[in-house]
Design a protein around this motif. Structure first.
Motif, PDB file in Angstrom:
ATOM      1  N   UNK A  36       1.781  -1.822  -6.820  1.00  0.00           N
ATOM      2  CA  UNK A  36       1.813  -0.751  -5.927  1.00  0.00           C
ATOM      3  C   UNK A  36       0.232  -0.203  -5.992  1.00  0.00           C
ATOM      4  N   UNK A  37      -0.005  -0.273  -4.846  1.00  0.00           N
ATOM      5  CA  UNK A  37      -1.572  -0.211  -4.358  1.00  0.00           C
ATOM      6  C   UNK A  37      -1.727   1.405  -3.990  1.00  0.00           C
ATOM      7  N   UNK A  38      -2.179   2.473  -4.836  1.00  0.00           N
ATOM      8  CA  UNK A  38      -1.994   3.920  -4.477  1.00  0.00           C
ATOM      9  C   UNK A  38      -3.702   4.371  -4.192  1.00  0.00           C
ATOM     10  N   UNK A  39      -4.238   4.304  -3.234  1.00  0.00           N
ATOM     11  CA  UNK A  39      -5.831   4.542  -3.101  1.00  0.00           C
ATOM     12  C   UNK A  39      -5.713   6.331  -2.953  1.00  0.00           C
ATOM     13  N   UNK A  42       0.789  -1.152   0.079  1.00  0.00           N
ATOM     14  CA  UNK A  42       0.159   0.022  -0.102  1.00  0.00           C
ATOM     15  C   UNK A  42       1.030   1.178  -0.132  1.00  0.00           C
ATOM     16  N   UNK A  43       1.010   1.956  -1.061  1.00  0.00           N
ATOM     17  CA  UNK A  43       1.349   3.264  -1.211  1.00  0.00           C
ATOM     18  C   UNK A  43       0.206   4.249  -1.090  1.00  0.00           C
ATOM     19  N   UNK A  44       0.020   4.927  -1.935  1.00  0.00           N
ATOM     20  CA  UNK A  44      -1.081   6.167  -1.524  1.00  0.00           C
ATOM     21  C   UNK A  44      -1.029   6.891  -3.091  1.00  0.00           C
ATOM     22  N   UNK A  45      -2.224   7.715  -3.257  1.00  0.00           N
ATOM     23  CA  UNK A  45      -2.353   8.604  -4.161  1.00  0.00           C
ATOM     24  C   UNK A  45      -1.176   9.541  -3.923  1.00  0.00           C
ATOM     25  N   UNK A  56      -5.143   1.551  -8.690  1.00  0.00           N
ATOM     26  CA  UNK A  56      -5.436   2.866  -8.211  1.00  0.00           C
ATOM     27  C   UNK A  56      -7.038   2.736  -8.010  1.00  0.00           C
ATOM     28  N   UNK A  57      -7.564   3.793  -7.243  1.00  0.00           N
ATOM     29  CA  UNK A  57      -8.970   3.740  -7.010  1.00  0.00           C
ATOM     30  C   UNK A  57      -9.936   4.539  -7.568  1.00  0.00           C
ATOM     31  N   UNK A  58      -9.272   5.855  -7.665  1.00  0.00           N
ATOM     32  CA  UNK A  58     -10.258   7.185  -7.875  1.00  0.00           C
ATOM     33  C   UNK A  58      -9.762   7.593  -9.088  1.00  0.00           C
ATOM     34  N   UNK A  59     -10.791   7.729 -10.221  1.00  0.00           N
ATOM     35  CA  UNK A  59     -10.577   8.183 -11.273  1.00  0.00           C
ATOM     36  C   UNK A  59     -10.486   9.706 -11.347  1.00  0.00           C
ATOM     37  N   UNK A  60     -10.796  10.292 -10.275  1.00  0.00           N
ATOM     38  CA  UNK A  60     -10.743  11.994 -10.287  1.00  0.00           C
ATOM     39  C   UNK A  60      -9.278  12.561 -10.113  1.00  0.00           C
ATOM     40  N   UNK A 104       7.035  11.067   1.200  1.00  0.00           N
ATOM     41  CA  UNK A 104       8.130  10.521   0.799  1.00  0.00           C
ATOM     42  C   UNK A 104       8.165   8.824   1.003  1.00  0.00           C
ATOM     43  N   UNK A 105       7.580   8.306   2.153  1.00  0.00           N
ATOM     44  CA  UNK A 105       7.540   7.082   2.406  1.00  0.00           C
ATOM     45  C   UNK A 105       6.592   6.458   1.269  1.00  0.00           C
ATOM     46  N   UNK A 106       5.552   6.907   0.838  1.00  0.00           N
ATOM     47  CA  UNK A 106       4.757   6.492  -0.016  1.00  0.00           C
ATOM     48  C   UNK A 106       5.202   6.439  -1.548  1.00  0.00           C
ATOM     49  N   UNK A 107       5.925   7.454  -1.754  1.00  0.00           N
ATOM     50  CA  UNK A 107       6.639   7.216  -3.078  1.00  0.00           C
ATOM     51  C   UNK A 107       7.798   6.220  -3.059  1.00  0.00           C
ATOM     52  N   UNK A 108       8.369   6.055  -1.977  1.00  0.00           N
ATOM     53  CA  UNK A 108       9.304   4.857  -1.690  1.00  0.00           C
ATOM     54  C   UNK A 108       8.976   3.584  -1.902  1.00  0.00           C
ATOM     55  N   UNK A 109       7.501   3.450  -1.371  1.00  0.00           N
ATOM     56  CA  UNK A 109       6.938   2.118  -1.405  1.00  0.00           C
ATOM     57  C   UNK A 109       6.662   1.751  -2.973  1.00  0.00           C
TER      58      UNK A 109
END
Length: 310
Positions: free
Chosen positions: A184-187, A142-145, A253-257, A159-164
């Motif tokens: 890479x899961x980027x919700x 799990x990274x993130x948007x 990814x989760x959100x098309x927005x 920083x940590x989520x870019x790393x993931x």
């Protein structure tokens, strides 16, 4: 990895929020689920749902930064259900919100320990077991948007989520030619209790002397939005993760927005490429270094469609 029936999923940070949503989706698709989390009360509460629905599940208290404990947790999972096929590195925390220069060293050590080192610990400890049994599998982290588009006042988190995200893109590259995939899961925004649970699991030695509360909305900012229309449920993002595993997606990814933001960032990078003639000799040399200038792993990502679940 299309057939999930009877397979085993090991999910960190799985007792609430996104992690629990993923665990529920895995169970609904016929998987045996190992829910690992640092909070025993959350584990006990989560287990009730699996028991009520007669889904096979095992809960394990685990601090993902504790490597010996992680090894024991992996052994316990295999003793309970057999071979692990899917690793979900979901455990994550938030810390150091505000201007990056105002974050503390304790904020940094805490968030990096869980969000980056904890993910690597899972890869190092669980992935070799998946590769060894040869039945195929998948790793999702799990990274993130916020691991794809920078969010102001969240420098340590981004920083940590870019790393993931980078870790998983590299892992997917390294796993080409095997029957194990990586995503890479980027919700985008999801209903969860990240801030509250982060405070619960923060070690005493890494607590700040005075934790800052988020500032109140500025005067005249208007009414708060209807968060139910903005935040996605953990159950829905869980289904999206399962779909990504079955499709073998590089990115989930989760959100098309957020499409416009992704386009803007990547176009900014392209505009930074010097507009000058190529040095053909240099390019040919660089080509000999594997995927240094072109990584075909990106070609594996196909277009994701609308939800295909009930």
């Amino acid at each position: 990895m299309e057939n999930l029936q009877g397979k085993v999923a090991f999910i960190t940070g799985g007792a609430s929020g996104i992690g629990l949503g993923i665990a529920k989706a895995c169970a609904k698709h016929g998987m045996k689920v190992v829910v690992a989390d640092a909070r025993q009360e959350a584990l006990d509460e989560a287990l009730k749902w699996f028991k009520e629905n007669n889904y096979p599940a095992r809960t394990i208290k685990l601090d993902v930064t504790d490597r010996p404990a992680y090894e024991r947790a992996a052994d316990e999972a295999e003793a309970a259900f057999g071979k692990i096929h899917v690793l979900i590195n979901n455990a994550g925390v938030a810390a150091g919100s505000g201007p990056m220069q105002e974050a503390s060293f304790k904020d940094w050590d805490f968030i990096v320990g869980v969000n980056i080192t904890g993910v690597f610990n899972g890869i190092k400890i669980i992935l070799p077991r998946i590769l060894k049994h040869g039945e195929g599998g998948h790793v999702v982290s799990t990274a993130s948007k916020g691991g794809l588009i920078t969010v102001g006042m969240s420098g340590l988190y981004c920083t940590t989520k870019y790393a993931v995200a980078g870790m998983m893109e590299t892992l997917a590259t390294d796993l080409q030619g095997t029957n194990v995939g990586a995503s890479a899961f980027c919700p985008g925004p999801v209903t969860s209790n990240l801030g509250f649970s982060s405070a619960q699991v923060r070690p005493a030695g890494l607590k700040n002397d005075s934790e800052k509360l988020p500032p109140p909305p500025p005067p005249g900012s208007g009414p708060m939005p209807d968060w139910s229309k903005i935040f996605m449920s953990p159950e829905e993002v869980g289904e999206r993760v399962v779909r990504g595993i079955r499709r073998g997606d590089l990115f989930i990814l989760t959100h098309p927005e957020f499409r416009e933001g992704l386009i803007a960032r990547n176009e900014a990078i392209l505009r930074a490429v010097p507009d000058e003639p190529l040095n053909v000799e240099r390019k040919n040399v660089l080509k000999t270094f594997g995927s240094l200038i072109y990584n075909p792993v990106y070609d594996t990502q196909t277009q994701v469609g609308p939800p295909d679940w009930e």
